[in-house]
Design a protein around this motif. Structure first.
Motif, short mmCIF file in Angstrom:
data_model
loop_
_atom_site.label_atom_id
_atom_site.label_comp_id
_atom_site.label_asym_id
_atom_site.label_seq_id
_atom_site.Cartn_x
_atom_site.Cartn_y
_atom_site.Cartn_z
N ASN A 7 40.22 -0.31 50.03
CA ASN A 7 38.78 -0.57 50.14
C ASN A 7 38.00 0.02 48.97
O ASN A 7 36.80 -0.19 48.89
CB ASN A 7 38.24 -0.02 51.46
N GLN A 8 38.66 0.75 48.11
CA GLN A 8 37.97 1.37 46.97
C GLN A 8 37.86 0.37 45.83
O GLN A 8 38.75 -0.43 45.61
CB GLN A 8 38.74 2.62 46.50
N PRO A 9 36.72 0.43 45.09
CA PRO A 9 36.59 -0.48 43.96
C PRO A 9 37.60 -0.13 42.87
O PRO A 9 37.94 1.03 42.68
CB PRO A 9 35.16 -0.23 43.48
N ASP A 10 38.09 -1.15 42.18
CA ASP A 10 39.04 -0.86 41.12
C ASP A 10 38.31 -0.53 39.83
O ASP A 10 37.12 -0.77 39.67
CB ASP A 10 40.03 -2.01 40.94
N LEU A 11 39.04 0.04 38.90
CA LEU A 11 38.48 0.49 37.63
C LEU A 11 37.92 -0.68 36.83
O LEU A 11 36.87 -0.57 36.20
CB LEU A 11 39.55 1.24 36.84
N LEU A 12 38.58 -1.83 36.87
CA LEU A 12 38.11 -2.99 36.13
C LEU A 12 36.72 -3.42 36.61
O LEU A 12 35.84 -3.70 35.79
CB LEU A 12 39.09 -4.16 36.28
N SER A 13 36.50 -3.44 37.91
CA SER A 13 35.19 -3.80 38.44
C SER A 13 34.11 -2.85 37.96
O SER A 13 33.01 -3.27 37.59
CB SER A 13 35.21 -3.80 39.98
N MET A 14 34.42 -1.57 37.97
CA MET A 14 33.44 -0.56 37.53
C MET A 14 33.15 -0.71 36.04
O MET A 14 31.99 -0.60 35.63
CB MET A 14 33.96 0.85 37.83
N LEU A 15 34.17 -0.97 35.24
CA LEU A 15 33.97 -1.13 33.80
C LEU A 15 33.15 -2.38 33.48
O LEU A 15 32.26 -2.35 32.63
CB LEU A 15 35.30 -1.17 33.07
N VAL A 16 33.44 -3.49 34.19
CA VAL A 16 32.67 -4.71 33.98
C VAL A 16 31.21 -4.49 34.37
O VAL A 16 30.29 -4.90 33.65
CB VAL A 16 33.28 -5.89 34.78
N ALA A 17 30.98 -3.82 35.49
CA ALA A 17 29.61 -3.55 35.93
C ALA A 17 28.88 -2.67 34.91
O ALA A 17 27.71 -2.93 34.58
CB ALA A 17 29.63 -2.89 37.30
N LEU A 60 26.73 0.57 43.61
CA LEU A 60 26.87 1.11 44.97
C LEU A 60 26.58 0.04 46.02
O LEU A 60 27.27 -0.05 47.03
CB LEU A 60 25.95 2.32 45.15
N ALA A 61 25.56 -0.79 45.77
CA ALA A 61 25.27 -1.89 46.70
C ALA A 61 26.44 -2.87 46.73
O ALA A 61 26.83 -3.35 47.80
CB ALA A 61 23.98 -2.59 46.30
N GLY A 62 27.00 -3.17 45.57
CA GLY A 62 28.14 -4.08 45.50
C GLY A 62 29.34 -3.56 46.25
O GLY A 62 30.05 -4.32 46.92
N LEU A 69 33.68 -9.33 41.94
CA LEU A 69 33.48 -8.79 40.60
C LEU A 69 32.41 -9.56 39.84
O LEU A 69 31.53 -8.96 39.21
CB LEU A 69 34.80 -8.82 39.83
N GLU A 70 32.43 -10.88 39.91
CA GLU A 70 31.49 -11.69 39.15
C GLU A 70 30.06 -11.47 39.62
O GLU A 70 29.13 -11.39 38.81
CB GLU A 70 31.82 -13.19 39.28
N VAL A 71 29.85 -11.37 40.91
CA VAL A 71 28.51 -11.14 41.46
C VAL A 71 28.03 -9.75 41.09
O VAL A 71 26.89 -9.57 40.64
CB VAL A 71 28.50 -11.34 43.00
N THR A 72 28.88 -8.75 41.25
CA THR A 72 28.51 -7.38 40.90
C THR A 72 28.16 -7.28 39.42
O THR A 72 27.16 -6.67 39.06
CB THR A 72 29.65 -6.40 41.24
#
Length: 106
Positions: A7-17, A60-62, A69-72
């Protein structure tokens, strides 16, 4: 049995954001310079700092709403573009909700 780390966000999602937030901040400032504002490295740096804060709120909302990932990334880009305006809007909404809740308790 559910795996808690799934359930934790991955590093790629955080870097893209983070990248989209930073790009949004730079694009917003570039737009202001194109419209005639004088360029300043200090103002650009401060714009990026404020926008990263706004983007962090959207990350955090995402995470909470489990956005893809795309929406975030898109929302973080918009947060980077709007920066202080987004923070003021969220602040007004939060304070109005807090005020409404406190009004009923008095």
């Amino acid at each position: 049995m559910p795996m808690p780390w799934k359930n934790q966000p991955d590093l790629l999602s955080m870097l893209v954001a983070l990248l989209m937030t930073t790009l949004g901040a730079i694009a917003s400032y570039a737009n202001r310079v194109i419209k005639g504002e004088r360029f300043s490295w200090l103002v650009l740096l401060l714009q990026v700092i404020v926008s990263i804060f706004a983007g962090s709120l959207m990350i955090l909302a995402g995470i909470h709403y489990m956005w893809p990932l795309e929406v975030t990334g898109g929302i973080c880009g918009l947060a980077g573009w709007s920066g202080p305006a987004l923070i003021k809007a969220l602040e007004a909404r939060f304070l109005s909700k807090a005020g409404d809740a406190n009004a009923g308790n008095q």
